[in-house]
Design an enzyme around this catalytic site. Structure first.
Site, PDB file in Angstrom:
ATOM      1  N   GLU A   1      -3.720  58.846   6.071  1.00  0.00           N
ATOM      2  CA  GLU A   1      -3.696  59.210   7.762  1.00  0.00           C
ATOM      3  C   GLU A   1      -3.531  60.715   8.058  1.00  0.00           C
ATOM      4  O   GLU A   1      -3.320  61.823   6.863  1.00  0.00           O
ATOM      5  CB  GLU A   1      -2.231  58.151   8.317  1.00  0.00           C
ATOM      6  CG  GLU A   1      -2.223  57.211   7.891  1.00  0.00           C
ATOM      7  CD  GLU A   1      -1.522  56.341   9.027  1.00  0.00           C
ATOM      8  OE1 GLU A   1      -0.030  57.751   8.848  1.00  0.00           O
ATOM      9  OE2 GLU A   1      -1.029  55.242   8.918  1.00  0.00           O
TER      10      GLU A   1
ATOM     11  N   HIS B   1      -0.979  55.498  14.167  1.00  0.00           N
ATOM     12  CA  HIS B   1      -0.121  55.022  13.343  1.00  0.00           C
ATOM     13  C   HIS B   1       1.080  55.963  14.376  1.00  0.00           C
ATOM     14  O   HIS B   1       2.163  56.388  14.610  1.00  0.00           O
ATOM     15  CB  HIS B   1       0.192  55.698  13.059  1.00  0.00           C
ATOM     16  CG  HIS B   1       1.955  55.231  11.707  1.00  0.00           C
ATOM     17  ND1 HIS B   1       1.949  55.791  10.315  1.00  0.00           N
ATOM     18  CD2 HIS B   1       2.097  54.586  11.776  1.00  0.00           C
ATOM     19  CE1 HIS B   1       2.851  55.511  10.247  1.00  0.00           C
ATOM     20  NE2 HIS B   1       3.352  54.855  10.556  1.00  0.00           N
TER      21      HIS B   1
ATOM     22  N   ARG C   1       2.570  49.662   6.524  1.00  0.00           N
ATOM     23  CA  ARG C   1       1.744  50.788   5.506  1.00  0.00           C
ATOM     24  C   ARG C   1       0.501  50.431   5.363  1.00  0.00           C
ATOM     25  O   ARG C   1       0.164  49.255   5.024  1.00  0.00           O
ATOM     26  CB  ARG C   1       2.845  51.346   5.127  1.00  0.00           C
ATOM     27  CG  ARG C   1       4.311  51.751   4.784  1.00  0.00           C
ATOM     28  CD  ARG C   1       4.045  53.382   5.069  1.00  0.00           C
ATOM     29  NE  ARG C   1       5.474  53.543   5.335  1.00  0.00           N
ATOM     30  CZ  ARG C   1       5.979  54.301   6.533  1.00  0.00           C
ATOM     31  NH1 ARG C   1       5.097  53.508   8.089  1.00  0.00           N
ATOM     32  NH2 ARG C   1       6.894  54.939   6.944  1.00  0.00           N
TER      33      ARG C   1
END
Length: 324
Positions: free
Chosen positions: A266, A285, A237
């Site tokens: 993000e 991601h 993360r």
């Protein structure tokens, strides 16, 4: 026989997961978008199960869904779900911790290799016609280098096995919850403090959930403990790293580079300094989003959800206190 219930899917999942869901549940609703207001409108007294991907599932939504029995997370992290509210309202939260293991572990090793071999600089220079870059390109072997893992869960352990056996690396790990017997079985040296991982490692790879305790666990002081040639890999993360401290560490040559699949915000802003650095490899991601990973996450999420709706014990309950 189908369950006479209603399940809400907040974002599309792989067709194989949807097929299992349609075959098992009387009514399935897929939200047209993941906005809170859209999801709120779709929740009624018939909704007993929800499958969540990337959107927050807040206390407000949980309290609106007053017949909700289970929230299934399509993936591992549950920081987007209000676990406290779910537990208070008797809602079981499940996830799929074993679905993305191989995909994320392989992605981690890929980032390590790209950094060690200076792959993107070599690719870029050759495309410009600079064949002579082969004499300037600084790259390293992985063999005999030290990999330091922060977190030794399923993904961290798989990375360790791939690197130790595949590349003959030395592997050390910091994880207060790891079992010493499992580490020793796989040739991993467990250490007692974070600093003991950071100081000797040529690669530091993060494999831990985002909690109040782990937020920005890697910051200014931690970067100062790392080798100046060391690389940081983060497929966990974004917020477990102090991003500003990382940018400063890279600018000041305190570490050698970074491989990042996750960011504090993000998507990251296009002017994020990390996106401009030649010694940083970035991906959006997507470490878990291989075709194989998406199928596993979708199918496993549906299977866990169905177990709860049928009154069976799910394999991966996040808010375990609810079972008491």
């Amino acid at each position: 026989m189908k369950l006479e219930t209603k399940v809400l899917v907040t974002q599309p999942i792989h067709p194989k997961g949807m097929e299992l869901l349609y075959d098992s549940v009387e009514e399935v609703i897929v939200a047209e978008n993941d906005k809170v207001e859209t999801i709120k409108k779709l929740i009624d007294h018939k909704v007993e199960g929800v499958i969540v991907r990337y959107n927050p599932f807040t206390r407000e939504l949980i309290e609106k869904a007053n017949h909700l029995k289970v929230i299934a997370r399509h993936g591992i992290g549950t920081d987007l779900i209000d676990l406290k509210a779910a537990t208070e309202h008797g809602v079981v939260v499940v996830n799929t911790p074993n679905a993305a293991t191989v995909s994320v572990a392989e992605h981690t090793v890929t980032l390590m290799l790209c950094l060690a071999k200076n792959m993107f600089a070599a690719d870029s220079e050759l495309r410009k016609g600079n064949y002579a870059f082969k004499n300037e390109c600084i790259s390293y072997e992985l063999e005999d280098k030290t990999l330091g893992l922060v977190g030794l869960g399923r993904i961290g352990l798989d990375v360790a096995v791939k690197c130790r056996l595949g590349f003959r690396m030395n592997v050390i790990a910091y994880d207060p919850y790891a079992q010493k017997e499992i580490a020793e079985e796989h040739g991993i040296k467990l250490v007692d403090t974070l600093g003991e991982v950071l100081e000797p490692s040529d690669f530091v790879s993060l494999h831990l959930p985002l909690t109040e305790r782990t937020k920005e666990i890697i910051g200014i002081n931690e970067f100062k403990k790392m080798k100046k040639t060391a690389f940081l890999i983060n497929c966990a993360r974004g917020a477990v790293v102090d991003e500003n401290a990382l940018i400063d560490a890279l600018n000041n040559n305190e570490i050698g580079g970074a491989g990042l699949d996750v960011f504090t915000q993000e998507p990251p802003e296009t002017d994020n300094s990390l996106l401009q650095m030649s010694n940083v490899v970035v991906t959006p991601h997507n470490s878990s989003l291989t075709v194989d990973g998406k199928i596993k996450m979708a199918v496993y999420a549906v299977e866990q959800l169905l177990k709860v709706l049928r009154g069976d014990k799910a394999d991966f309950v996040v808010n375990k206190e609810i079972l008491d």
